[in-house]
Design an enzyme around this catalytic site. Structure first.
Site, PDB file in Angstrom:
ATOM      1  N   ASP A  52      41.400  39.436  33.392  1.00  0.00           N
ATOM      2  CA  ASP A  52      40.052  38.691  33.510  1.00  0.00           C
ATOM      3  C   ASP A  52      39.311  38.906  32.605  1.00  0.00           C
ATOM      4  O   ASP A  52      38.128  38.574  32.366  1.00  0.00           O
ATOM      5  CB  ASP A  52      39.678  38.694  35.082  1.00  0.00           C
ATOM      6  N   SER A  53      39.818  40.053  31.420  1.00  0.00           N
ATOM      7  CA  SER A  53      39.063  40.376  30.283  1.00  0.00           C
ATOM      8  C   SER A  53      39.052  38.864  29.288  1.00  0.00           C
ATOM      9  O   SER A  53      38.236  39.045  28.651  1.00  0.00           O
ATOM     10  CB  SER A  53      39.586  41.396  29.628  1.00  0.00           C
ATOM     11  N   ASP A  91      45.738  38.563  36.740  1.00  0.00           N
ATOM     12  CA  ASP A  91      44.534  39.196  37.771  1.00  0.00           C
ATOM     13  C   ASP A  91      44.044  38.061  38.536  1.00  0.00           C
ATOM     14  O   ASP A  91      43.801  36.855  38.321  1.00  0.00           O
ATOM     15  CB  ASP A  91      43.305  39.498  36.668  1.00  0.00           C
ATOM     16  N   LYS A 121      47.596  41.136  39.874  1.00  0.00           N
ATOM     17  CA  LYS A 121      46.625  42.357  40.092  1.00  0.00           C
ATOM     18  C   LYS A 121      45.454  42.115  40.877  1.00  0.00           C
ATOM     19  O   LYS A 121      44.832  41.285  40.562  1.00  0.00           O
ATOM     20  CB  LYS A 121      46.696  42.801  38.659  1.00  0.00           C
ATOM     21  N   GLU A 123      41.794  44.304  41.861  1.00  0.00           N
ATOM     22  CA  GLU A 123      40.954  45.756  41.843  1.00  0.00           C
ATOM     23  C   GLU A 123      40.602  46.036  43.286  1.00  0.00           C
ATOM     24  O   GLU A 123      40.139  45.316  43.977  1.00  0.00           O
ATOM     25  CB  GLU A 123      39.626  45.543  40.917  1.00  0.00           C
ATOM     26  N   GLU A 190      41.909  52.941  35.311  1.00  0.00           N
ATOM     27  CA  GLU A 190      40.844  52.667  34.115  1.00  0.00           C
ATOM     28  C   GLU A 190      39.894  53.807  33.992  1.00  0.00           C
ATOM     29  O   GLU A 190      39.123  54.049  35.008  1.00  0.00           O
ATOM     30  CB  GLU A 190      40.267  51.147  34.237  1.00  0.00           C
TER      31      GLU A 190
HETATM   32  O1  KIV Z   1      41.420  42.417  32.609  1.00  0.00           O
HETATM   33  C1  KIV Z   1      41.959  43.096  31.867  1.00  0.00           C
HETATM   34  O2  KIV Z   1      42.099  43.167  30.919  1.00  0.00           O
HETATM   35  C2  KIV Z   1      42.341  44.472  32.686  1.00  0.00           C
HETATM   36  C3  KIV Z   1      42.679  45.366  32.023  1.00  0.00           C
HETATM   37  C4  KIV Z   1      41.453  46.420  31.197  1.00  0.00           C
HETATM   38  C5  KIV Z   1      43.567  46.477  32.389  1.00  0.00           C
HETATM   39  O3  KIV Z   1      42.131  44.572  33.973  1.00  0.00           O
END
Ligand code: KIV
Length: 272
Positions: A52-53, A91, A121, A123, A190
């Site tokens: 989600d980056s 994510d 994934k 959090e 992280e």
């Molecule tokens: O969204 C992302 O890029 C991440 C990484 C920093 C692990 O969750």
């Protein structure tokens, strides 16, 4: 099951577990589109994270919170098409799983069905255990994410190192164990102290993937645009830059502009 190294056609969660067992480090990078994914996959990265980056590096938002489930699915569709070997993990975006395990399952199913990705994934620790169990019971592999969790940035107020104090460190280890028990196949750690990442990795059977968590994790992940130097504004200590593509691309574009203005491009050979 033998953990001996074999040439893998497609990386699976079982392959990652076997890599941890034989001490082979896992490489993971983010990717968000087809063309970059082809390069990253051909280079042989083990796991591609549709992170989600994308909210920051692709959509230009300040945080990861605004990206939508539809946008994540669009990115995931493109990445899946470009990834022949890597395991593709996507994510779950903010607002599509927190506090509601049924909503979490629905979001995970949409990602898997509409994009063809291989895993999701999420959090969080003990608060997401019900969701992890529900999603895993539907046959969807889940990766956890502990330590600095960017979707909670407004709770922390800062992107500094997490779990430096004993209480938060203990909680992190307990969360990691809970995720493993709930069926997660791996966990991203992280921005936490190296020693805590080592202890957590030693206590778990599932692989840990670090970002700013030191060398003792079972694998490492970086944001592609950061490690390629496309994004120049972000230089935390943990980031190693492998290229300076911002300047490479800028120089190429400047040369093109110059050639168009001077009428050097296109030349005789480049015309029909
Ligand atoms: O969204 C992302 O890029 C991440 C990484 C920093 C692990 O969750």
């Amino acid at each position: 099951m033998s953990t001996a190294k074999k040439e893998v056609k497609r990386v699976t969660t079982h392959v990652l577990r076997a890599m941890k067992e034989r001490g082979e480090k896992i490489s993971m990078l983010t990717s968000y589109d087809f063309s970059m994914t082809r390069i990253v996959d051909e280079a042989g990265v083990d796991v591609i994270l549709v992170g989600d980056s994308a909210s920051n590096v692709i959509h230009g938002h300040e945080t990861t919170l605004p990206i939508t489930l539809d946008q994540m699915i669009d990115h995931a569709c493109a990445v899946v098409k470009g990834a022949k070997r890597a395991l593709v993990v996507v994510d779950l975006p903010f607002g599509h799983y927190q506090g509601d395990s049924r909503a979490a399952l629905k979001s995970a199913i949409r990602i898997m069905k509409e994009s063809g990705a291989h895993a999701i994934k999420m959090e969080g620790g003990e608060f997401i255990v019900d969701s992890v169990k529900r999603i895993v019971s539907a046959g969807i592999p889940v990766m956890g994410h502990l330590g600095l969790m960017p979707q909670s940035i407004y709770k922390y107020g800062t992107y500094t190192v997490r779990a430096k104090e004993e209480e938060e460190a203990k909680q992190l280890i307990s969360d990691a164990k809970s995720l493993q028990k709930a069926g997660a196949f791996g966990v991203v750690l992280e921005k936490i102290p190296r020693d805590l990442a080592r202890q957590t990795s030693e206590k778990l059977k599932i692989p840990t993937i670090g970002i700013g968590a030191g060398p003792d994790c079972d694998g490492q992940v970086l944001v592609l645009h950061d490690m390629l130097g496309i994004n120049k504004d972000f230089s935390p200590r943990f980031l190693r830059r492998y290229a300076n593509l911002f300047d490479v691309i800028k120089d190429a574009v400047s040369a093109y502009i110059g050639d168009v203005k001077s009428q050097d491009f296109p030349n005789e050979k480049e015309a029909y």
